[in-house]
Design a protein around this motif. Sequence first.
Motif, PDB file in Angstrom:
ATOM      1  N   THR A   1       0.820  -1.214   0.000  1.00 16.08           N
ATOM      2  CA  THR A   1       0.000   0.000   0.000  1.00 16.08           C
ATOM      3  C   THR A   1       0.849   1.256   0.000  1.00 16.08           C
ATOM      4  OG1 THR A   1      -0.105  -0.018   2.421  1.00 16.08           O
ATOM      5  CG2 THR A   1      -1.885  -1.132   1.229  1.00 16.08           C
ATOM      6  N   GLY A   2       0.343   2.270  -0.718  1.00 17.92           N
ATOM      7  CA  GLY A   2       0.931   3.595  -0.678  1.00 17.92           C
ATOM      8  C   GLY A   2       0.170   4.490   0.273  1.00 17.92           C
ATOM      9  N   GLY A   3       0.389   5.805   0.165  1.00 18.24           N
ATOM     10  CA  GLY A   3      -0.182   6.725   1.143  1.00 18.24           C
ATOM     11  C   GLY A   3      -1.475   7.389   0.731  1.00 18.24           C
ATOM     12  N   GLY A   4      -1.946   7.169  -0.504  1.00 14.20           N
ATOM     13  CA  GLY A   4      -3.159   7.826  -0.970  1.00 14.20           C
ATOM     14  C   GLY A   4      -4.371   6.921  -0.905  1.00 14.20           C
ATOM     15  N   ASN A   5      -5.382   7.266  -1.691  1.00 12.57           N
ATOM     16  CA  ASN A   5      -6.602   6.459  -1.706  1.00 12.57           C
ATOM     17  C   ASN A   5      -6.381   5.088  -2.321  1.00 12.57           C
ATOM     18  OD1 ASN A   5      -8.290   8.258  -0.388  1.00 12.57           O
ATOM     19  ND2 ASN A   5      -8.893   9.296  -2.273  1.00 12.57           N
TER      20      ASN A   5
ATOM     21  N   VAL B   1      -0.849  -7.945  -4.251  1.00 10.65           N
ATOM     22  CA  VAL B   1      -1.803  -6.910  -4.658  1.00 10.65           C
ATOM     23  C   VAL B   1      -1.103  -5.556  -4.638  1.00 10.65           C
ATOM     24  CG1 VAL B   1      -4.044  -5.855  -4.237  1.00 10.65           C
ATOM     25  CG2 VAL B   1      -3.680  -8.271  -3.666  1.00 10.65           C
ATOM     26  N   ASP B   2      -1.107  -4.902  -5.775  1.00 10.51           N
ATOM     27  CA  ASP B   2      -0.446  -3.613  -5.963  1.00 10.51           C
ATOM     28  C   ASP B   2      -1.427  -2.482  -5.689  1.00 10.51           C
ATOM     29  OD1 ASP B   2       0.690  -1.281  -7.092  1.00 10.51           O
ATOM     30  OD2 ASP B   2       0.177  -1.933  -9.130  1.00 10.51           O
ATOM     31  N   CYS B   3      -1.267  -1.832  -4.531  1.00 14.84           N
ATOM     32  CA  CYS B   3      -2.059  -0.652  -4.168  1.00 14.84           C
ATOM     33  C   CYS B   3      -1.113   0.497  -3.829  1.00 14.84           C
ATOM     34  CB  CYS B   3      -2.952  -0.943  -2.969  1.00 14.84           C
ATOM     35  SG  CYS B   3      -4.265  -2.134  -3.273  1.00 14.84           S
ATOM     36  N   LEU B   4      -0.093   0.670  -4.644  1.00 11.12           N
ATOM     37  CA  LEU B   4       0.973   1.616  -4.337  1.00 11.12           C
ATOM     38  C   LEU B   4       0.681   3.027  -4.836  1.00 11.12           C
ATOM     39  CD1 LEU B   4       4.012  -0.687  -5.174  1.00 11.12           C
ATOM     40  CD2 LEU B   4       3.305   0.075  -2.897  1.00 11.12           C
ATOM     41  N   LEU B   5       0.495   3.162  -6.162  1.00  7.72           N
ATOM     42  CA  LEU B   5       0.352   4.477  -6.787  1.00  7.72           C
ATOM     43  C   LEU B   5      -0.878   4.476  -7.682  1.00  7.72           C
ATOM     44  CD1 LEU B   5       4.099   4.872  -7.806  1.00  7.72           C
ATOM     45  CD2 LEU B   5       2.968   6.047  -5.895  1.00  7.72           C
TER      46      LEU B   5
ATOM     47  N   ALA C   1       4.665 -14.591  -7.994  1.00  6.24           N
ATOM     48  CA  ALA C   1       3.275 -14.608  -7.558  1.00  6.24           C
ATOM     49  C   ALA C   1       2.349 -14.080  -8.650  1.00  6.24           C
ATOM     50  CB  ALA C   1       3.123 -13.758  -6.295  1.00  6.24           C
ATOM     51  N   TYR C   2       1.059 -14.355  -8.498  1.00  5.35           N
ATOM     52  CA  TYR C   2       0.008 -13.774  -9.333  1.00  5.35           C
ATOM     53  C   TYR C   2      -0.163 -12.334  -8.867  1.00  5.35           C
ATOM     54  CZ  TYR C   2      -4.562 -13.371 -11.668  1.00  5.35           C
ATOM     55  OH  TYR C   2      -5.615 -12.991 -12.461  1.00  5.35           O
ATOM     56  N   VAL C   3      -0.084 -11.376  -9.784  1.00  6.45           N
ATOM     57  CA  VAL C   3      -0.085  -9.962  -9.415  1.00  6.45           C
ATOM     58  C   VAL C   3      -1.400  -9.301  -9.818  1.00  6.45           C
ATOM     59  CG1 VAL C   3       1.034  -7.725  -9.761  1.00  6.45           C
ATOM     60  CG2 VAL C   3       2.424  -9.811  -9.603  1.00  6.45           C
ATOM     61  N   VAL C   4      -2.020  -8.632  -8.837  1.00  6.22           N
ATOM     62  CA  VAL C   4      -3.249  -7.884  -9.066  1.00  6.22           C
ATOM     63  C   VAL C   4      -2.964  -6.408  -8.817  1.00  6.22           C
ATOM     64  CG1 VAL C   4      -5.646  -7.517  -8.362  1.00  6.22           C
ATOM     65  CG2 VAL C   4      -4.658  -9.830  -8.297  1.00  6.22           C
ATOM     66  N   SER C   5      -3.180  -5.563  -9.825  1.00  5.87           N
ATOM     67  CA  SER C   5      -3.064  -4.116  -9.639  1.00  5.87           C
ATOM     68  C   SER C   5      -4.452  -3.531  -9.429  1.00  5.87           C
ATOM     69  CB  SER C   5      -2.407  -3.453 -10.853  1.00  5.87           C
ATOM     70  OG  SER C   5      -1.011  -3.686 -10.871  1.00  5.87           O
TER      71      SER C   5
ATOM     72  N   ASP D   1      -6.925  -0.426  -9.570  1.00  8.09           N
ATOM     73  CA  ASP D   1      -7.233   0.791 -10.323  1.00  8.09           C
ATOM     74  C   ASP D   1      -6.308   0.962 -11.524  1.00  8.09           C
ATOM     75  OD1 ASP D   1      -8.850   2.881 -10.960  1.00  8.09           O
ATOM     76  OD2 ASP D   1      -7.757   4.331  -9.751  1.00  8.09           O
ATOM     77  N   ILE D   2      -4.985   0.987 -11.308  1.00 11.13           N
ATOM     78  CA  ILE D   2      -4.039   1.105 -12.414  1.00 11.13           C
ATOM     79  C   ILE D   2      -2.716   0.516 -11.963  1.00 11.13           C
ATOM     80  CG2 ILE D   2      -3.127   3.377 -11.770  1.00 11.13           C
ATOM     81  CD1 ILE D   2      -3.212   4.081 -14.803  1.00 11.13           C
ATOM     82  N   ASN D   3      -1.930   0.056 -12.899  1.00  6.18           N
ATOM     83  CA  ASN D   3      -0.612  -0.479 -12.557  1.00  6.18           C
ATOM     84  C   ASN D   3       0.264   0.651 -12.037  1.00  6.18           C
ATOM     85  OD1 ASN D   3      -2.001  -2.186 -14.446  1.00  6.18           O
ATOM     86  ND2 ASN D   3      -0.116  -3.360 -14.629  1.00  6.18           N
ATOM     87  N   SER D   4       0.822   0.479 -10.846  1.00  7.13           N
ATOM     88  CA  SER D   4       1.627   1.538 -10.254  1.00  7.13           C
ATOM     89  C   SER D   4       2.776   1.917 -11.169  1.00  7.13           C
ATOM     90  CB  SER D   4       2.169   1.086  -8.897  1.00  7.13           C
ATOM     91  OG  SER D   4       1.125   1.011  -7.951  1.00  7.13           O
ATOM     92  N   GLY D   5       2.959   3.235 -11.339  1.00 12.70           N
ATOM     93  CA  GLY D   5       4.002   3.760 -12.215  1.00 12.70           C
ATOM     94  C   GLY D   5       3.500   4.100 -13.601  1.00 12.70           C
ATOM     95  N   MET D   6       2.289   3.665 -13.955  1.00 19.38           N
ATOM     96  CA  MET D   6       1.723   3.923 -15.284  1.00 19.38           C
ATOM     97  C   MET D   6       0.969   5.252 -15.296  1.00 19.38           C
ATOM     98  SD  MET D   6      -1.014   1.612 -17.469  1.00 19.38           S
ATOM     99  CE  MET D   6       0.113   0.209 -17.534  1.00 19.38           C
TER     100      MET D   6
END
Length: 293
Positions: free
Chosen positions: A49-53, A115-119, A143-147, A149-154
């Motif tokens: 997780t990142g710091g935003g929504n 699960v990618d919830c970074l950016l 691992a199986y990767v789930v982003s 909303d959007i792939n972080s960095g895109m």
Amino acid sequence: MRDVITVATMRESDAHTIEQYIPSRELMGRAARGVYQAVNWHGRVAILTGGGNNGGDGYALAGILADEGISCTVYRVSEHFSEDGKFYHDQALEKGVPVCPYTGSEDFASFDILVDCLLGTGFSGPVRGLFRQAIQAINSARAYVVSVDINSGMHGDTGKGELMVKSDLTVTIGELKVGMFLGDAVWQIGKLAVADIGIRLVREDYFLAKPAEVVFPHTAFTLEGDQVVLMTPGEVEDLTKGGQTVPEVAQEIALRGQKLVRVLGKHSLVTDGYRTYFLEEGEYPTLLTVRGQ
């Protein structure tokens, strides 16, 4: 047909929906529920997780997984929280979810799903610091990767990014974003799902359609006619100025030349200058629709 929108439209629509219809905390909970419904959960799960929504979606998802008896660990890459993110972070802790600060030395080899919830979609520019290390760790894991909303960095409007998460599944929130069909997105997104959480759009930007369904009311041109200008994404990008996206440049060319402009590629589009369609020709990531509750 399905809407494909810009980051600006998503931001304004989100604010409009929150002001007039649905509280932001409820929208975040719906987003997490939509992600939960889109994934075949199994084995050990880690959420970064990142710091935003976007991070808040991850904390809300962790709480749902805990309720469903699915083991997960949250790795917090940022010390910051959005207001709603803090609510779901505290709720996840109350439910017994382990929440650990991410240090960059973690080994994700034992996890089955990351699960990618970074950016989120508001991000642009190079990825730095722990976020960079986290994306590299995700991409190097098996691992199986789930982003979410959007792939972080895109970049949400162009599909470009110096470093991006490569996902097996991206569950975008509300509506498809235009960048998911442009730039390098085709190489980074395996499957694409939409979590419909009740966002009320303030305008319509673009549309996803099958070629047979495309109509051009302003010009009456068809894809089979001789009034079609064929271009590659690279040719269009060479003409961009002032932060324009590929669809915006194509629209400008179409209006100026009074022709259809068709941009060829993995995710092709066609525009008559008034309406733009992304063409579904069997080359898209698998498109699913998930309705949040």
